[in-house]
Design a protein around this motif. Structure first.
Motif, short mmCIF file in Angstrom:
data_model
loop_
_atom_site.label_atom_id
_atom_site.label_comp_id
_atom_site.label_asym_id
_atom_site.label_seq_id
_atom_site.Cartn_x
_atom_site.Cartn_y
_atom_site.Cartn_z
N UNK A 38 7.92 33.43 33.81
CA UNK A 38 8.17 34.21 32.60
C UNK A 38 8.35 35.67 33.03
N UNK A 39 9.61 36.07 33.30
CA UNK A 39 9.85 37.36 33.94
C UNK A 39 9.69 38.60 33.06
N UNK A 40 9.55 38.45 31.75
CA UNK A 40 9.44 39.61 30.87
C UNK A 40 8.22 39.45 29.96
N UNK A 41 7.37 40.49 29.95
CA UNK A 41 6.21 40.55 29.05
C UNK A 41 6.45 41.72 28.10
N UNK A 42 6.41 41.46 26.80
CA UNK A 42 6.58 42.51 25.80
C UNK A 42 5.24 42.69 25.09
N UNK A 43 4.65 43.87 25.29
CA UNK A 43 3.37 44.19 24.66
C UNK A 43 3.64 44.74 23.26
N UNK A 44 2.95 44.17 22.27
CA UNK A 44 3.13 44.56 20.88
C UNK A 44 1.88 45.24 20.34
N UNK A 45 2.08 46.22 19.48
CA UNK A 45 0.93 46.89 18.87
C UNK A 45 0.18 45.90 17.99
#
Length: 191
Positions: A38-45
């Motif tokens: 899983x090459x992309x991690x998107x951190x969300x508020x």
């Protein structure tokens, strides 16, 4: 009694269970490199360190809407929804799809591969977000129409919102002191 917190899955990432019942809309804090799988991690508020790890198809959607510089996505918002028809290994397991995105000119669609030789249209809606209110600007405006009790409460909220920004806290303090002295000179409760 709100039981929604009792059904949050124990996981290190957002997953289908998080969006199966209702979609979520969140602001992106950061985009970072993941791992080989899983090459992309998107951190969300607001999601306590549980990143959204988009599939290849959803990465295509995000790049179509916002371009390929992931760092530029910070501050933008998206709506994630559950799709029970998403398959893995030929079995419907459910997945997370991007339903809407802020900062796009208009709604858009693109064709995505769902299985070998099969493509389907994926529609993304334009997400209209409320403009962010600057705490210092807000306080400067409302202070002039506040009673002394309101001024105290609003100043505390502003200081909390500006915590860590000493310069802007100092400016808010100046506004507070000016308005407080005006109110005290006028007897304390002018609006």
């Amino acid at each position: 009694m709100d039981l929604s917190k009792t059904i949050i899955p124990r996981s290190d990432q957002l997953n289908f269970d998080d969006v199966q019942i209702s979609s979520i809309t969140a602001v992106i804090k950061s985009v970072r490199a993941g791992n080989k799988e899983q090459p992309v991690f998107i951190d969300l508020e607001g999601y306590d360190g549980r990143p959204y790890k988009p599939s290849k198809s959803m990465r295509r959607v995000l790049i179509e809407g916002w371009g390929n510089d992931g760092h530029a996505w910070a501050g933008k918002s998206l709506t994630l929804a559950g799709d029970p028809s998403v398959k893995y290994g030929g079995v419907a397991v459910g997945g997370i799809k991007v339903k809407a995105m802020s900062d796009v000119e208009s709604s858009f669609s693109l064709m995505l591969t769902v299985s070998r030789g099969k493509r389907v249209e994926h529609v993304v809606e334009k997400l209209v977000t409320k403009p962010k209110v600057d705490p210092l600007e807000w306080f400067s405006e409302v202070a002039m129409h506040s009673t002394l009790a309101q001024l105290e409460s609003r100043f505390e909220k502003t200081k909390a919102a500006l915590a860590g920004d000493d310069d802007r806290v100092s400016k808010a303090t100046e506004v507070y002191k000016t308005r407080k002295s005006e109110l005290e000179a006028a007897g304390g409760n002018s609006a």
